[in-house]
Design a protein around this motif. Structure first.
Motif, PDB file in Angstrom:
ATOM      1  N   GLY A 109     -54.863  18.821-102.125  1.00 59.05           N
ATOM      2  CA  GLY A 109     -53.668  18.825-102.961  1.00 59.05           C
ATOM      3  C   GLY A 109     -52.879  17.539-102.833  1.00 59.05           C
ATOM      4  N   ASN A 110     -52.066  17.276-103.829  1.00 60.46           N
ATOM      5  CA  ASN A 110     -51.136  16.146-103.826  1.00 60.46           C
ATOM      6  C   ASN A 110     -49.940  16.545-102.953  1.00 60.46           C
ATOM      7  N   GLY A 111     -50.191  16.560-101.667  1.00 60.25           N
ATOM      8  CA  GLY A 111     -49.277  17.223-100.732  1.00 60.25           C
ATOM      9  C   GLY A 111     -49.637  18.699-100.697  1.00 60.25           C
ATOM     10  N   SER A 112     -49.234  19.394 -99.626  1.00 55.02           N
ATOM     11  CA  SER A 112     -49.576  20.825 -99.607  1.00 55.02           C
ATOM     12  C   SER A 112     -48.703  21.598-100.592  1.00 55.02           C
ATOM     13  N   ASN A 113     -47.582  21.014-101.018  1.00 51.65           N
ATOM     14  CA  ASN A 113     -46.803  21.665-102.084  1.00 51.65           C
ATOM     15  C   ASN A 113     -47.645  21.879-103.335  1.00 51.65           C
ATOM     16  N   ASP A 114     -48.497  20.922-103.602  1.00 53.15           N
ATOM     17  CA  ASP A 114     -49.398  21.032-104.749  1.00 53.15           C
ATOM     18  C   ASP A 114     -50.314  22.251-104.554  1.00 53.15           C
ATOM     19  N   VAL A 115     -50.837  22.396-103.348  1.00 55.39           N
ATOM     20  CA  VAL A 115     -51.717  23.529-103.045  1.00 55.39           C
ATOM     21  C   VAL A 115     -50.970  24.856-103.240  1.00 55.39           C
ATOM     22  N   LEU A 116     -49.713  24.904-102.775  1.00 57.81           N
ATOM     23  CA  LEU A 116     -48.928  26.142-102.917  1.00 57.81           C
ATOM     24  C   LEU A 116     -48.767  26.489-104.398  1.00 57.81           C
ATOM     25  N   GLU A 117     -48.558  25.470-105.211  1.00 58.90           N
ATOM     26  CA  GLU A 117     -48.406  25.705-106.642  1.00 58.90           C
ATOM     27  C   GLU A 117     -49.720  26.126-107.296  1.00 58.90           C
ATOM     28  N   LEU A 118     -50.809  25.504-106.851  1.00 62.57           N
ATOM     29  CA  LEU A 118     -52.125  25.890-107.387  1.00 62.57           C
ATOM     30  C   LEU A 118     -52.391  27.367-107.123  1.00 62.57           C
ATOM     31  N   ILE A 119     -52.019  27.820-105.954  1.00 65.35           N
ATOM     32  CA  ILE A 119     -52.260  29.222-105.594  1.00 65.35           C
ATOM     33  C   ILE A 119     -51.482  30.136-106.541  1.00 65.35           C
ATOM     34  N   ALA A 120     -50.203  29.796-106.765  1.00 66.34           N
ATOM     35  CA  ALA A 120     -49.402  30.624-107.669  1.00 66.34           C
ATOM     36  C   ALA A 120     -49.982  30.581-109.084  1.00 66.34           C
ATOM     37  N   ARG A 121     -50.365  29.397-109.543  1.00 63.84           N
ATOM     38  CA  ARG A 121     -50.870  29.293-110.910  1.00 63.84           C
ATOM     39  C   ARG A 121     -52.201  30.004-111.089  1.00 63.84           C
ATOM     40  N   ALA A 122     -53.032  29.958-110.059  1.00 60.70           N
ATOM     41  CA  ALA A 122     -54.355  30.582-110.183  1.00 60.70           C
ATOM     42  C   ALA A 122     -54.275  32.103-110.129  1.00 60.70           C
ATOM     43  N   PHE A 123     -53.331  32.644-109.371  1.00 60.28           N
ATOM     44  CA  PHE A 123     -53.384  34.074-109.089  1.00 60.28           C
ATOM     45  C   PHE A 123     -52.211  34.902-109.602  1.00 60.28           C
ATOM     46  N   VAL A 124     -51.060  34.272-109.819  1.00 61.64           N
ATOM     47  CA  VAL A 124     -49.854  35.069-110.049  1.00 61.64           C
ATOM     48  C   VAL A 124     -49.434  35.035-111.517  1.00 61.64           C
ATOM     49  N   GLY A 125     -49.217  36.219-112.080  1.00 59.62           N
ATOM     50  CA  GLY A 125     -48.743  36.327-113.456  1.00 59.62           C
ATOM     51  C   GLY A 125     -47.332  36.890-113.494  1.00 59.62           C
ATOM     52  N   SER A 126     -46.763  36.985-114.693  1.00 63.75           N
ATOM     53  CA  SER A 126     -45.348  37.339-114.799  1.00 63.75           C
ATOM     54  C   SER A 126     -45.066  38.796-114.416  1.00 63.75           C
ATOM     55  N   SER A 127     -46.097  39.635-114.344  1.00 62.18           N
ATOM     56  CA  SER A 127     -45.818  41.018-113.925  1.00 62.18           C
ATOM     57  C   SER A 127     -46.039  41.222-112.427  1.00 62.18           C
ATOM     58  N   ASP A 128     -46.374  40.143-111.738  1.00 58.89           N
ATOM     59  CA  ASP A 128     -46.672  40.252-110.299  1.00 58.89           C
ATOM     60  C   ASP A 128     -45.439  39.991-109.434  1.00 58.89           C
ATOM     61  N   GLU A 129     -45.557  40.445-108.189  1.00 57.10           N
ATOM     62  CA  GLU A 129     -44.500  40.173-107.195  1.00 57.10           C
ATOM     63  C   GLU A 129     -45.045  39.261-106.098  1.00 57.10           C
ATOM     64  N   VAL A 130     -44.195  38.360-105.656  1.00 51.36           N
ATOM     65  CA  VAL A 130     -44.544  37.441-104.570  1.00 51.36           C
ATOM     66  C   VAL A 130     -43.498  37.618-103.481  1.00 51.36           C
ATOM     67  N   ILE A 131     -43.954  37.818-102.262  1.00 46.25           N
ATOM     68  CA  ILE A 131     -43.024  38.078-101.153  1.00 46.25           C
ATOM     69  C   ILE A 131     -42.928  36.860-100.234  1.00 46.25           C
ATOM     70  N   PHE A 132     -41.706  36.576 -99.810  1.00 47.53           N
ATOM     71  CA  PHE A 132     -41.498  35.601 -98.730  1.00 47.53           C
ATOM     72  C   PHE A 132     -40.213  35.972 -98.012  1.00 47.53           C
ATOM     73  N   SER A 133     -39.977  35.309 -96.903  1.00 49.10           N
ATOM     74  CA  SER A 133     -38.836  35.672 -96.053  1.00 49.10           C
ATOM     75  C   SER A 133     -37.558  34.952 -96.482  1.00 49.10           C
ATOM     76  N   GLU A 134     -36.457  35.587 -96.191  1.00 46.42           N
ATOM     77  CA  GLU A 134     -35.165  34.901 -96.243  1.00 46.42           C
ATOM     78  C   GLU A 134     -35.266  33.653 -95.343  1.00 46.42           C
ATOM     79  N   TYR A 135     -34.639  32.571 -95.750  1.00 48.05           N
ATOM     80  CA  TYR A 135     -34.657  31.287 -95.026  1.00 48.05           C
ATOM     81  C   TYR A 135     -36.043  30.629 -94.994  1.00 48.05           C
ATOM     82  N   ALA A 136     -36.978  31.117 -95.823  1.00 47.47           N
ATOM     83  CA  ALA A 136     -38.303  30.477 -95.834  1.00 47.47           C
ATOM     84  C   ALA A 136     -38.243  29.187 -96.653  1.00 47.47           C
TER      85      ALA A 136
END
Ligand SMILES: *Cc1c(COP(=O)(O)O)cnc(C)c1O
Length: 394
Positions: A109-136
């Motif tokens: 990836g163009n930085g690992s931020n790019d990789v994080l975005e690729l993951i969301a774009r490849a797998f996540v659609g508008s009806s999906d939920e994504v979980i992360f922590s407060e202060y993440a």
């Protein structure tokens, strides 16, 4: 309609802002650390130190400089879109630590931020939920909102990820979970055993991203090493970067290690030449510079101690950190004029002293600042400036 949002072409005015996806309109852009040049322009100061973006204070490894210099003459050509040389260098690097995986498990990836975005774009659609922590890490909410998915933020426990609460927040719509270990900006880390219990509780059709941007700074084996768990959990995606301990932040290069099928999908959505030639050769070169890594990690643990001691001496509390930065509370425990100022005020006053740190208002931590571990003299300069700023207010 807000005038600044109008695009005027002749007589045709349109509110282009309202054309954007609602989730994009609601996005809060990422706030990067202030660049040294910007502060120089604004205040005419010289001798500025930046401890705001968790960069490696050692600067580039000599091996990187040499590799990039000799690659310059190839700069007119497109880079290898498959990044073969870097991928092979990564396999070799991990093989030396007896961690074996395959070329087809890597996504660059163009930085690992790019990789994080690729993951969301490849797998996540508008009806999906994504979980992360407060202060993440802020990028998780940005990439989630950018694909129009629902962000589920789980309250933190002692500033860190509450893995049990996260596993209890799963619904039938959960597609992806982002975890940072250690987390930025809090520096907290969860243990290997807690992580294994967590992975056992997560169904295999929910993807778990373990972001190990600061993994190189952790030496104790009580913390998870994502790579060693990949064989047991095919829904796990490890994300790592060259921006921190490897000292290549400006080059923009990171990678994911996952099961081959996930890597194949990520590589399908990737831009063909997302990692440039100089990043590819620089990253491959630094993997062979174990002295650089060791020196940086050693410097970091000494610097962390220096800052902990210094903050303690000023009566300031901090969140114990496993990374190359530390978040501290700007109110001395003894202060009687609590809340007379904010973290942002201290940030601004430190800027006047030529010291750039990171405000954490956008992480809903207005009483905190985050400071990156620098060279010993930079840490000292930060502590002295902080002392005079705090004293002037208390
Ligand atoms: C710094 C950081 C990254 C790395 O970002 P790059 O795009 O690789 O520079 C990733 N995750 C976290 C938690 C970080 O703090």
């Amino acid at each position: 309609m807000n005038d600044s949002k109008l695009g005027n072409v002749g007589n045709n005015a349109c509110d282009y802002f309202s054309l954007a996806q609602p989730s994009v309109q609601a996005l809060h852009p990422y706030l990067p650390g202030k660049p040294i040049e910007e502060l120089q322009r604004e205040l005419g100061l010289s001798n500025i130190i930046k401890l705001a973006s968790n960069e490696n204070p050692l600067g580039l490894s000599e091996k990187v400089i040499q590799a990039i210099q000799s690659a310059l003459k190839e700069g007119a050509r497109y880079p290898d879109g498959n990044g073969y040389v870097l991928k092979q260098a990564l396999l070799d690097f991990y093989a030396r630590k007896n961690q074996v995986f395959d070329l087809n498990q890597l996504t660059l990836g163009n930085g690992s931020n790019d990789v994080l975005e690729l993951i969301a774009r490849a797998f996540v659609g508008s009806s999906d939920e994504v979980i992360f922590s407060e202060y993440a890490f802020a990028v998780y909410s940005i990439v989630t909102q950018a694909v129009g998915a629902k962000a589920v933020e789980v309250p933190a426990k002692d500033w860190g990820h509450d893995l049990v609460a996260i596993s209890q927040s799963l619904t039938s719509k959960t597609k992806l979970i982002f975890l940072a270990n250690p987390n930025n900006p809090t520096g907290t880390a969860f243990s290997n055993s807690d992580f294994i219990s967590f992975m056992d509780a997560v169904p295999s059709n929910v993807l778990v991203v373990l972001d190990e941007a600061y993994g190189e700074y952790i030496k104790e084996d009580t913390f998870p090493d994502g790579l060693s768990l990949l064989a047991n959990y095919p829904n796990l995606i490890i994300s790592r970067t060259f921006s921190k301990a490897w000292g290549l932040a400006s080059m923009r290069v990171g990678y994911a290690i996952s099961s081959p099928v996930i890597a194949d999908l990520l590589n399908r959505v990737r831009q063909p030449f997302n990692v440039n030639l100089f990043a590819l050769v620089g990253a491959a070169a630094v993997l062979n510079d174990s002295d650089y890594l060791e020196k940086g990690v050693g410097l970091n643990s000494k610097g962390l101690k220096q800052l902990e001691d210094g903050l303690g001496a000023l009566g300031l509390s901090f969140i114990p950190s496993k990374g190359n930065f530390i978040a501290f509370n700007v109110y001395p425990e003894s202060a009687n004029n609590k809340k007379a100022y904010t973290g942002m005020d201290i940030y601004q006053l430190l800027l006047q002293e030529g010291v750039i740190v990171r405000p954490l208002v956008n992480y809903k931590m207005p009483d905190f600042l985050r400071v990156s571990i620098g060279l010993p003299e930079e840490n000292q300069r930060f502590l002295s400036s902080l002392e005079s700023v705090i004293k002037s207010l208390n």
